[in-house]
Design a protein around this motif. Sequence first.
Motif, mmCIF file in Angstrom:
data_model
loop_
_atom_site.group_PDB
_atom_site.id
_atom_site.type_symbol
_atom_site.label_atom_id
_atom_site.label_comp_id
_atom_site.label_asym_id
_atom_site.label_seq_id
_atom_site.Cartn_x
_atom_site.Cartn_y
_atom_site.Cartn_z
ATOM 1 N N ARG C 122 0.948 -1.290 0.055
ATOM 2 C CA ARG C 122 0.085 0.177 0.111
ATOM 3 C C ARG C 122 0.820 1.363 0.000
ATOM 4 O O ARG C 122 0.523 2.273 -0.516
ATOM 5 C CB ARG C 122 -1.177 -0.043 1.284
ATOM 6 C CG ARG C 122 -2.172 0.738 0.856
ATOM 7 C CD ARG C 122 -2.968 0.727 2.166
ATOM 8 N NE ARG C 122 -2.680 1.597 3.119
ATOM 9 C CZ ARG C 122 -2.401 2.794 3.193
ATOM 10 N NH1 ARG C 122 -2.707 3.501 1.977
ATOM 11 N NH2 ARG C 122 -1.873 3.590 4.200
ATOM 12 N N ARG C 123 1.943 1.157 0.464
ATOM 13 C CA ARG C 123 2.850 2.262 0.486
ATOM 14 C C ARG C 123 3.754 2.306 -0.530
ATOM 15 O O ARG C 123 4.676 3.393 -0.793
ATOM 16 C CB ARG C 123 3.632 2.453 1.883
ATOM 17 C CG ARG C 123 3.011 2.241 3.236
ATOM 18 C CD ARG C 123 3.731 2.432 4.407
ATOM 19 N NE ARG C 123 4.212 3.789 4.496
ATOM 20 C CZ ARG C 123 3.444 4.699 4.979
ATOM 21 N NH1 ARG C 123 2.373 4.504 5.522
ATOM 22 N NH2 ARG C 123 3.984 6.067 5.133
ATOM 23 N N ILE C 124 4.152 1.270 -1.099
ATOM 24 C CA ILE C 124 4.834 0.966 -2.385
ATOM 25 C C ILE C 124 4.275 0.562 -3.228
ATOM 26 O O ILE C 124 4.079 -0.674 -3.492
ATOM 27 C CB ILE C 124 6.171 0.225 -1.718
ATOM 28 C CG1 ILE C 124 6.872 0.433 -0.511
ATOM 29 C CG2 ILE C 124 7.287 -0.014 -3.086
ATOM 30 C CD1 ILE C 124 7.840 -0.311 -0.011
ATOM 31 N N GLY C 125 3.737 1.316 -4.068
ATOM 32 C CA GLY C 125 2.824 1.114 -5.157
ATOM 33 C C GLY C 125 3.760 0.331 -6.444
ATOM 34 O O GLY C 125 4.891 0.679 -6.646
ATOM 35 N N GLY C 145 -8.290 0.816 -4.640
ATOM 36 C CA GLY C 145 -7.426 0.679 -3.240
ATOM 37 C C GLY C 145 -7.758 1.288 -1.973
ATOM 38 O O GLY C 145 -7.893 0.846 -0.926
ATOM 39 N N ALA C 149 -8.226 0.085 1.796
ATOM 40 C CA ALA C 149 -7.568 0.310 2.913
ATOM 41 C C ALA C 149 -8.375 1.396 3.812
ATOM 42 O O ALA C 149 -8.035 1.437 4.945
ATOM 43 C CB ALA C 149 -6.127 1.089 2.308
ATOM 44 N N ARG C 195 -4.283 4.852 -10.344
ATOM 45 C CA ARG C 195 -4.817 3.751 -9.518
ATOM 46 C C ARG C 195 -3.725 3.446 -8.512
ATOM 47 O O ARG C 195 -4.133 3.173 -7.103
ATOM 48 C CB ARG C 195 -5.156 2.736 -10.220
ATOM 49 C CG ARG C 195 -5.631 1.539 -9.486
ATOM 50 C CD ARG C 195 -5.996 0.242 -10.230
ATOM 51 N NE ARG C 195 -4.847 -0.488 -10.869
ATOM 52 C CZ ARG C 195 -4.861 -1.389 -11.711
ATOM 53 N NH1 ARG C 195 -5.954 -1.843 -12.131
ATOM 54 N NH2 ARG C 195 -3.785 -1.758 -12.141
ATOM 55 N N ASN C 200 -1.989 6.906 -1.924
ATOM 56 C CA ASN C 200 -1.125 7.637 -1.157
ATOM 57 C C ASN C 200 0.142 6.818 -0.987
ATOM 58 O O ASN C 200 0.720 6.979 0.120
ATOM 59 C CB ASN C 200 -1.714 8.351 -0.107
ATOM 60 C CG ASN C 200 -1.882 9.607 0.024
ATOM 61 O OD1 ASN C 200 -1.451 10.319 -0.826
ATOM 62 N ND2 ASN C 200 -3.143 10.143 0.586
ATOM 63 N N PRO C 201 0.737 6.285 -1.961
ATOM 64 C CA PRO C 201 2.108 5.787 -1.623
ATOM 65 C C PRO C 201 3.270 6.638 -1.377
ATOM 66 O O PRO C 201 3.002 7.797 -1.738
ATOM 67 C CB PRO C 201 2.205 4.331 -2.807
ATOM 68 C CG PRO C 201 1.509 5.458 -3.833
ATOM 69 C CD PRO C 201 0.492 6.233 -3.287
ATOM 70 N N ASP C 202 4.322 6.340 -1.007
ATOM 71 C CA ASP C 202 5.608 7.173 -1.276
ATOM 72 C C ASP C 202 6.585 6.723 -2.045
ATOM 73 O O ASP C 202 7.385 7.325 -2.493
ATOM 74 C CB ASP C 202 6.126 7.807 0.085
ATOM 75 C CG ASP C 202 6.666 6.510 0.767
ATOM 76 O OD1 ASP C 202 7.446 6.873 1.930
ATOM 77 O OD2 ASP C 202 6.695 5.393 0.611
ATOM 78 N N ASP C 231 6.671 14.385 -5.790
ATOM 79 C CA ASP C 231 5.975 13.719 -4.791
ATOM 80 C C ASP C 231 6.270 12.068 -4.115
ATOM 81 O O ASP C 231 6.057 11.657 -3.091
ATOM 82 C CB ASP C 231 4.433 13.733 -5.030
ATOM 83 C CG ASP C 231 3.714 15.060 -5.418
ATOM 84 O OD1 ASP C 231 4.139 15.701 -4.328
ATOM 85 O OD2 ASP C 231 3.054 15.398 -6.090
#
Lengths: 307, 477, 296
Positions: C122-125, C145, C149, C195, C200-202, C231
């Motif tokens: 979820r953080r690393i798309g 997604g 989540a 998508r 909101n991944p980083d 971003d």
Amino acid sequence: MVAITTELRRQLSVKRSSDRAGLVFRSLLVFSLLIAFAILVAVLLTAVTRAWPILSERPLDFLTSKSSQDPSRAGVWQGIQGSVMLAAITAGVAFPIGIGAAIYLEEYAGDTRFARFTEVVVRNLAGVPSIVYGLLGLAIFVGNLGGLTGGRSVIAGGLTLACLVLPIVIITTQEALRAVPGELAQAGYGIGATQWEVIRSVVLPAAAPGILTGTVLSIARAAGEAAPILVVGALTGVFQTGTMSFLEQMQGFFTALPMQIFAFTKQPSEIWGAHAAGASVAILLVVIALNSVAIYVRARLDRNLRK
Amino acid sequence: MARRGVGAFLEIAQYCLVVMAVAIVEFYSGGFTGPVLFGRKLFETGTPGDFGPSNWTIGLVIYAAWVLWRAMGSTTPAGAALQQSFVDRTGAPAGFARTMVRNLTKFGAVYAFPLVMFDGNQLLWVALFVGCGFIIEAMHRYESPWDIVAGTTLVANAAKASPRSSGALTLSDLQLSGSRQAQDRRAANLLRLAGWVAIIVSLLIVWVVFKEAYVFVSDQDFSFGLLNIEGERKGWYPRRGLFDISTLLIGTLWVTGIAMAIAGPVGLGVAIYLSEYATPRVQRIVKPVIETLASVPSVVIGMFAIFFVSPSLLRFFFDDIGIFSIVAAGIGVGILTIPLVASITEDALRAVPRSLREAAYGLGARKITVALKVVFPAALSGISAAFIVGVSRAIGETMVVAIAAGGSGGTLFGYDPLVPGQTVTAAMASLGAGTDQVAGSGLAFQSLYFLGALLFLLTLALNVISDAIVRRFREVY
Amino acid sequence: MTSTKPEIDSMVGFEDARSVVTQAAGQEPAAAAPATDRAPVFEARDVSVYYSDFRAVTNVDLTINDNEITAFIGPSGCGKSTMLRTFNRMNDLIEGARMVGSLTYHGIDLYSDDVDPVAVRRRIGMVFQKPNPFPKSIYDNIAFGPRLAGTDENMDDIVERSLRGAGLWEEVKDRLKTSALGLSGGQQQRLCIARATAVNPDVLLMDEPCSALDPIATGRIEELMLEMKKDYTIVIVTHNMQQAARVSDRTAFFTAELDPNTDQRTGLLVEYDLTTTIFSQPADERTENYITGRFG
């Protein structure tokens, strides 16, 4: 130069008559196709013409009357009731278990020995004659679990039919799941979905038309089956269904349309033959309707895939 | 460590709610008697509206189901409400089995044992429940006995990871929220359960059929001589103690032979036409027709056999043939087998790579040459598999024969297909249809299972063979 | 401080894997990228990935920095995609795949038992080689997604923000409820990017995102990547060296070589440096050969 071109043109022009063997072969193929068509037409025509005395005089009365010794008053209402209940129980039991098992085998089990063993068992089970399932139902659902099912009851019959279609549901669902492109699942995982979320929200919706086709066809199959419920103990004679509670009805005597057809064909007189044919028309309508639904769903699926 | 006492209070509250819901449903539904299992009433609701002990029992069954459901997600109904779950000693989520061991230990220690002691006095029971809650809460620093037995620890679920926290990343950001984790585990467990049910059903069939068949074979009245009688009374009359299997096998052979004589060529022809000649448009029309034919119930074909095939078709060739005959049954079974043979054969033909066809066309071959000399040989193993499956289906077909072949009570030994007769399946159907009478009469009932076992082995062998052929054929391409 | 020579030496020392480790232990972590003021997002130390017995990637040391685009280049079968997929634990989905070594994400061990791969993803798309929108509406694709989540934000806002971020809003805002399969290939791929960013991944991992697209669509995606850099941290695997040169800040060159111990080809990191350095004065001969087209 001109001579060469005409020669070439002669050679390139395909003359059908010269390919006599091909023509004969093709005719044979078309002939076999026509036989298949003719059989279907003959079956439908036989059913309708034989049932004409009933269809022309009291079609609705025939469907809504209970069984009786008197052919002019007898109908197939109890059979329809029984078939609907059987189909409902079959669907209610076989679909969740079958679809669940298929998902488990395809998505969770991996390539373990258990998975391979189950695959082999399920595939071979699909080929076991339906009457053998009747034996299973007779021993387990009527015998051992008689207290729960009420013996020779709709519940026992429905559970037996559920066992019968279970392998079919599993196999068709597996095929539908396999047809879902792996990239879709990958996409789901890539967004941070759990395995179950991927299955529920990505894989199952994509496989739904295929699964639906398989399940509808399996219900059509169950609705037309007579052999297993014959062994389990569907009635062939006249019986009364009074004002019983739902549970009593589920646990009491039952019959089904195919069983009634079987019973009618055993009667020597012409008018009972008309009953057999009339009931056949009814069951054919149901089965063909279910079939059309399946075909329609699949056609839509094909269109969606092509888009 | 999560606080457990709160969970105990919640547990009793949930249970009481369920019981009350049962009472309300009972009141409005008018009451009913539960199923009888192994000769005992499972539960009885008593007088409608009466808040009696039965409600507690029904409530217990429902709550137990709830507990099972939650245990699949490594928690309990109360734990789920409090966002708590169990982990094992390694810190991994406790499995279903471990969670249930823990629950059952607790149930036995705190709930079931006192329930018996107090002889069903629910008020005392609830009091004990609440008391336990206080004790557990007071001792929440220590592991409870049932947790020690099962090796579990109650922990608070990981908090839901907040979207892109502004501060530094912490470990909890890389953990899944407890509810999603539990949902995932529960789904996996449920699906595994479904897989096991499928396997159990499969094994039950084998076990049941062969167990009863063994009863037949091991009966003291049974001898293998019974299966092959010599002399005048040779035949299959189970109710008179005549079990000549060869009578049925000859009937089965005739029916299967006639059926395949029809279904083989027609099915093959349809398949070749569909895969090699038909345009997509034609296919779209023909396929549903074949599928409709496939879905016609066998009783309808049985009816067709005695109403059309016998009187209109067979009379034409054989003057003195009756309505019921082996031939009529064989033709009916053949009709049922056509779509099966056609569809499997078509799959086999389609599996032949396009390149093979194109290679032949590239050499200037005609369509017939390609179909017969290239595609057909290449698909031969698949086609033979289709025929074997067709034979297996024909052997197992019951209702057509039961209707069209006559001979419901039994059959004398004979080779003539123009007279009534029986197959293995039809004999089973006539035995099964009269199971009421058969039940007490010695070997007749078990002979049903003996035939079932025979049929099972026969069709299984055929399926295994066709499977082996298909697998070899897959390896070629 | 941009002397990369010793580091490259240690990387080349693949023939004796143990010597790499000892060397690396002796010095600063070997393949740490050239000095920078940016914070490290991923730090891979001695990472090897196995598929059952097959070693797909061997002893990779690599640091990926915040808000940079890092490109992985190299010939087919060099393990660059495998390496990319270790960053969001996609390899966990492949039976028999396992990672050895240490891989941290903002200092947290990604492969620790406490870390859940689902939460990681979820953080690393991730964006895949072939555009793979779900057969649902455009709106539902983006909302997929966030719905899973859970979010407090208005879903319409998320959809608009994500689509704007992927430069797709103006093109599809009037047909959000129509099937995503009706979009062109390039639009589909931008939808997939939208998508991936909706949760909101980083970090965004892109596995050859343009290989199925025409040059115009490719150009748009590249523009988008440069824009998104502020971003997100982006790691991209590409076959296209020009693409790496155009968009990336740093480039890692992988290659496949025969492992004398197992007699199998395995992927290894040859050189990792600023993209300008890699393309103008590569330190390793193999990199130079690849870039100039003499190999691979």
